[in-house]
Write a protein that holds these residues in place. Structure first.
Motif, PDB file in Angstrom:
ATOM      1  N   PRO A   1      32.135   2.041  13.645  1.00  0.00           N
ATOM      2  CA  PRO A   1      31.144   3.341  13.758  1.00  0.00           C
ATOM      3  C   PRO A   1      29.684   2.859  14.307  1.00  0.00           C
ATOM      4  O   PRO A   1      29.536   1.666  14.111  1.00  0.00           O
ATOM      5  N   GLU A   2      29.028   3.768  14.833  1.00  0.00           N
ATOM      6  CA  GLU A   2      27.599   3.459  15.253  1.00  0.00           C
ATOM      7  C   GLU A   2      26.906   2.852  14.108  1.00  0.00           C
ATOM      8  O   GLU A   2      27.001   3.142  12.916  1.00  0.00           O
ATOM      9  N   GLY A   3      26.095   1.793  14.470  1.00  0.00           N
ATOM     10  CA  GLY A   3      24.896   1.377  13.314  1.00  0.00           C
ATOM     11  C   GLY A   3      25.732   0.546  12.274  1.00  0.00           C
ATOM     12  O   GLY A   3      25.139   0.121  11.357  1.00  0.00           O
ATOM     13  N   SER A   4      26.929   0.142  12.606  1.00  0.00           N
ATOM     14  CA  SER A   4      27.965  -0.763  11.592  1.00  0.00           C
ATOM     15  C   SER A   4      26.928  -2.179  11.584  1.00  0.00           C
ATOM     16  O   SER A   4      26.556  -2.762  12.613  1.00  0.00           O
ATOM     17  N   SER A   5      26.865  -2.645  10.149  1.00  0.00           N
ATOM     18  CA  SER A   5      26.378  -4.054  10.256  1.00  0.00           C
ATOM     19  C   SER A   5      27.271  -5.036  10.455  1.00  0.00           C
ATOM     20  O   SER A   5      28.651  -4.691  10.571  1.00  0.00           O
ATOM     21  N   MET A   6      26.819  -6.286  10.611  1.00  0.00           N
ATOM     22  CA  MET A   6      27.997  -7.220  10.866  1.00  0.00           C
ATOM     23  C   MET A   6      28.796  -7.401   9.628  1.00  0.00           C
ATOM     24  O   MET A   6      30.128  -7.617   9.818  1.00  0.00           O
ATOM     25  N   GLU A   7      28.186  -7.308   8.399  1.00  0.00           N
ATOM     26  CA  GLU A   7      28.975  -7.434   7.164  1.00  0.00           C
ATOM     27  C   GLU A   7      30.203  -6.315   7.226  1.00  0.00           C
ATOM     28  O   GLU A   7      31.276  -6.481   6.884  1.00  0.00           O
ATOM     29  N   GLU A   8      29.708  -5.077   7.701  1.00  0.00           N
ATOM     30  CA  GLU A   8      30.692  -3.947   7.818  1.00  0.00           C
ATOM     31  C   GLU A   8      31.816  -4.177   8.538  1.00  0.00           C
ATOM     32  O   GLU A   8      33.008  -3.885   8.213  1.00  0.00           O
ATOM     33  N   ILE A   9      31.470  -5.016   9.714  1.00  0.00           N
ATOM     34  CA  ILE A   9      32.591  -5.215  10.785  1.00  0.00           C
ATOM     35  C   ILE A   9      33.414  -6.097  10.658  1.00  0.00           C
ATOM     36  O   ILE A   9      34.387  -5.966  10.709  1.00  0.00           O
ATOM     37  N   VAL A  10      32.781  -7.322   9.851  1.00  0.00           N
ATOM     38  CA  VAL A  10      33.725  -8.180   9.327  1.00  0.00           C
ATOM     39  C   VAL A  10      34.748  -7.520   8.479  1.00  0.00           C
ATOM     40  O   VAL A  10      35.929  -8.022   8.303  1.00  0.00           O
ATOM     41  N   ASP A  11      34.166  -6.747   7.411  1.00  0.00           N
ATOM     42  CA  ASP A  11      35.183  -6.145   6.499  1.00  0.00           C
ATOM     43  C   ASP A  11      36.036  -5.483   7.227  1.00  0.00           C
ATOM     44  O   ASP A  11      37.522  -5.593   6.756  1.00  0.00           O
ATOM     45  N   ILE A  12      35.882  -4.662   8.428  1.00  0.00           N
ATOM     46  CA  ILE A  12      36.762  -3.813   9.094  1.00  0.00           C
ATOM     47  C   ILE A  12      37.867  -4.605   9.811  1.00  0.00           C
ATOM     48  O   ILE A  12      38.901  -4.262   9.593  1.00  0.00           O
ATOM     49  N   VAL A  13      37.441  -5.657  10.395  1.00  0.00           N
ATOM     50  CA  VAL A  13      38.597  -6.639  11.055  1.00  0.00           C
ATOM     51  C   VAL A  13      39.294  -7.544  10.247  1.00  0.00           C
ATOM     52  O   VAL A  13      40.445  -8.281  10.754  1.00  0.00           O
ATOM     53  N   THR A  14      38.980  -7.686   8.989  1.00  0.00           N
ATOM     54  CA  THR A  14      39.627  -8.295   8.019  1.00  0.00           C
ATOM     55  C   THR A  14      40.361  -7.686   6.981  1.00  0.00           C
ATOM     56  O   THR A  14      41.204  -8.475   6.133  1.00  0.00           O
ATOM     57  N   ARG A  15      39.997  -6.483   6.819  1.00  0.00           N
ATOM     58  CA  ARG A  15      40.633  -5.452   5.667  1.00  0.00           C
ATOM     59  C   ARG A  15      42.310  -5.603   5.601  1.00  0.00           C
ATOM     60  O   ARG A  15      42.865  -5.420   4.625  1.00  0.00           O
ATOM     61  N   GLY A  16      42.851  -5.393   7.020  1.00  0.00           N
ATOM     62  CA  GLY A  16      44.238  -5.257   7.137  1.00  0.00           C
ATOM     63  C   GLY A  16      44.439  -3.800   7.144  1.00  0.00           C
ATOM     64  O   GLY A  16      43.677  -2.803   7.334  1.00  0.00           O
ATOM     65  N   GLY A  17      45.982  -3.628   6.993  1.00  0.00           N
ATOM     66  CA  GLY A  17      46.279  -2.218   7.247  1.00  0.00           C
ATOM     67  C   GLY A  17      46.773  -1.678   8.546  1.00  0.00           C
ATOM     68  O   GLY A  17      46.551  -2.475   9.465  1.00  0.00           O
ATOM     69  N   ALA A  18      46.823  -0.504   8.775  1.00  0.00           N
ATOM     70  CA  ALA A  18      47.181   0.016  10.213  1.00  0.00           C
ATOM     71  C   ALA A  18      45.854   0.197  10.974  1.00  0.00           C
ATOM     72  O   ALA A  18      44.625   0.005  10.522  1.00  0.00           O
ATOM     73  N   SER A  19      46.126   0.114  12.478  1.00  0.00           N
ATOM     74  CA  SER A  19      44.877   0.313  13.054  1.00  0.00           C
ATOM     75  C   SER A  19      44.326   1.555  12.965  1.00  0.00           C
ATOM     76  O   SER A  19      44.882   2.663  12.810  1.00  0.00           O
ATOM     77  N   THR A  20      42.861   1.613  13.282  1.00  0.00           N
ATOM     78  CA  THR A  20      42.180   2.779  13.008  1.00  0.00           C
ATOM     79  C   THR A  20      41.685   3.781  14.276  1.00  0.00           C
ATOM     80  O   THR A  20      41.089   4.583  14.299  1.00  0.00           O
ATOM     81  N   CYS A  21      42.097   2.969  15.380  1.00  0.00           N
ATOM     82  CA  CYS A  21      41.830   3.777  16.642  1.00  0.00           C
ATOM     83  C   CYS A  21      42.833   3.283  17.829  1.00  0.00           C
ATOM     84  O   CYS A  21      43.662   2.237  17.385  1.00  0.00           O
ATOM     85  N   GLY A  22      42.473   3.457  19.062  1.00  0.00           N
ATOM     86  CA  GLY A  22      43.249   2.948  20.251  1.00  0.00           C
ATOM     87  C   GLY A  22      44.253   3.677  20.335  1.00  0.00           C
ATOM     88  O   GLY A  22      44.088   5.067  20.406  1.00  0.00           O
ATOM     89  N   THR A  23      45.475   3.445  20.760  1.00  0.00           N
ATOM     90  CA  THR A  23      46.399   4.296  21.461  1.00  0.00           C
ATOM     91  C   THR A  23      47.595   4.474  20.179  1.00  0.00           C
ATOM     92  O   THR A  23      47.995   3.851  19.666  1.00  0.00           O
ATOM     93  N   GLU A  24      48.036   5.720  20.239  1.00  0.00           N
ATOM     94  CA  GLU A  24      48.956   6.329  19.213  1.00  0.00           C
ATOM     95  C   GLU A  24      50.176   7.012  20.068  1.00  0.00           C
ATOM     96  O   GLU A  24      49.992   7.770  21.106  1.00  0.00           O
ATOM     97  N   VAL A  25      51.316   6.604  19.575  1.00  0.00           N
ATOM     98  CA  VAL A  25      52.652   7.224  20.249  1.00  0.00           C
ATOM     99  C   VAL A  25      53.102   8.079  19.116  1.00  0.00           C
ATOM    100  O   VAL A  25      53.458   7.783  18.197  1.00  0.00           O
TER     101      VAL A  25
END
Length: 388
Positions: A91-115
């Motif tokens: 999301p816009e304005g995300s802090s580095m801390e928030e981004i690190v959490d997003i890319v290390t949290r796991g689970g399904a992808s949250t954007c990109g391509t969906e079939v």
């Protein structure tokens, strides 16, 4: 002299410590502060990527102000080794801390391509869509029918299948038959395996819904999820049924719900349609519904593709509700939750007839004379549509 040297060294040490503390404070502030990203982005993290590559990508896209601070922060919080592959919405304005959490949290992808693999009553289609990170709305980029005789697979779909971060979703529409679902899944090239004839679920036992799946997952696992979901719905709905219904078991409820599902696709009509069938059952009248007769002809395999013949309407099929009393021996499709809820909580109406009204809905009637008048109106509409 030595005192002077010691004093100067101590002073330098203090200055160094102050500077170090200041640097740490600055770095921490940078790490937790709102980031410079002006618009949301979709960050792709390929399998095998490291945190250094991710930090450089983020810096190039303007999501972080200092790649080194990002990496140090990830190291300090012991999350560097937890980096996950996928496509992540930042999301816009995300802090580095928030981004690190997003890319290390796991689970399904949250954007990109969906079939999206859509299993409808009469057709199956594959849709490739991408999430616009700014609007967070999906945009269709390709679509095709996997069972088409002149099948041409879009290049975009081939590209997506070659990636590892695409998401896959199977959508099952209300009113499909078990055969339709199982046969359609054979066309899903991102799912492994097939259902053997002697392992087919019972009719009505695959819950219409949206199921997220992983590429390479087994079809038996997906069928098991659908079955478990339907079992849970049946149990819940049956436990909440109203008193005085002319159905005596969850199985009969499922059968009635499947008939309601096939008779109307309009949500507001389901309880009215249910009331007609409940009134008929209470009065000992035959249900006289075409979808059950059709199921007796097709056994739920394929589409009839024509009108019913008089011989079929007069046949001794156990699904011919123009001849038999009560309900047919089992469901004729996979009903959705709303139709099940209508079956156990119908509207209180005097209606015992209904016919199409030309708008996609139905005209309901209490008496045969009212019903016959509605039938005449419907035939006039049909004639006009056919140019007669």
């Amino acid at each position: 002299m030595w005192r002077s040297i010691a004093s100067n060294a101590l002073t330098l040490l203090i200055v160094a410590l102050v500077l170090a503390a200041g640097a740490v404070a600055w770095g921490k502030a940078q790490y937790t502060a709102e980031g410079p990203l002006e618009s949301a982005i979709c960050l792709r993290v390929p399998s095998g990527t490291n945190m250094r590559s991710v930090s450089q990508d983020l810096a190039e896209q303007g999501a972080i102000s200092a790649a080194q601070v990002f990496r140090i922060g990830a190291d300090y919080t012991e999350k560097t080794s937890q980096l996950k592959a996928g496509a992540f919405l930042i999301p816009e304005g995300s802090s580095m801390e928030e981004i690190v959490d997003i890319v290390t949290r796991g689970g399904a992808s949250t954007c990109g391509t969906e079939v999206v693999f859509r299993i409808g009553v009469n057709a199956t289609e594959v849709q490739v869509r991408e999430l616009d990170p700014v609007t967070q709305a999906y945009v269709e980029v390709a679509e095709f029918a996997p069972d088409a005789e002149d099948l041409v697979v879009p290049e975009k779909y081939t590209e997506v299948r070659a990636t590892s971060d695409a998401r896959y979703r199977v959508l099952v529409a209300e009113g499909t038959t078990v055969w339709r679902v199982v046969e359609s899944l054979k066309l899903a090239d991102f799912i492994d395996g097939s259902v053997e004839a002697d392992e087919m679920p019972q009719e009505g036992m695959l819950a219409p819904d949206s199921y997220e799946v992983r590429a390479g997952s087994d079809v038996d696992d997906l069928i098991a999820r659908m079955t478990a979901a339907q079992e849970a719905r049946i149990a819940k709905v049956w436990a909440e049924r109203t008193d005085g219904l002319p159905i005596e078991s969850p199985e009969e409820m499922l059968t009635l719900a499947s008939i309601i599902e096939k008779e109307t696709g309009i949500a507001a009509e389901r309880r009215q349609v249910a009331s007609v069938f409940v009134n008929r059952l209470n009065q000992g009248m035959r249900l006289q519904t075409d979808p059950t007769v059709i199921y007796g002809v097709t056994n739920g395999v394929g589409v009839l593709g024509r009108g019913l013949r008089q011989s079929e309407l007069q046949s001794d099929s156990p699904y011919n509700t123009y001849v038999i009393g009560g309900l047919p021996p089992g469901p004729i499709a996979n009903p959705g939750l709303a139709s099940m809820e209508a079956a156990v909580d119908p509207d209180e109406t005097p209606y015992i007839f209904f016919v199409a009204d030309g708008t996609g809905g139905h005209a309901f009637a209490e008496t045969l004379s009212e019903h016959n008048a509605n039938v005449v109106k419907w035939r006039e509409i049909e004639a006009q549509r056919n140019g007669n």
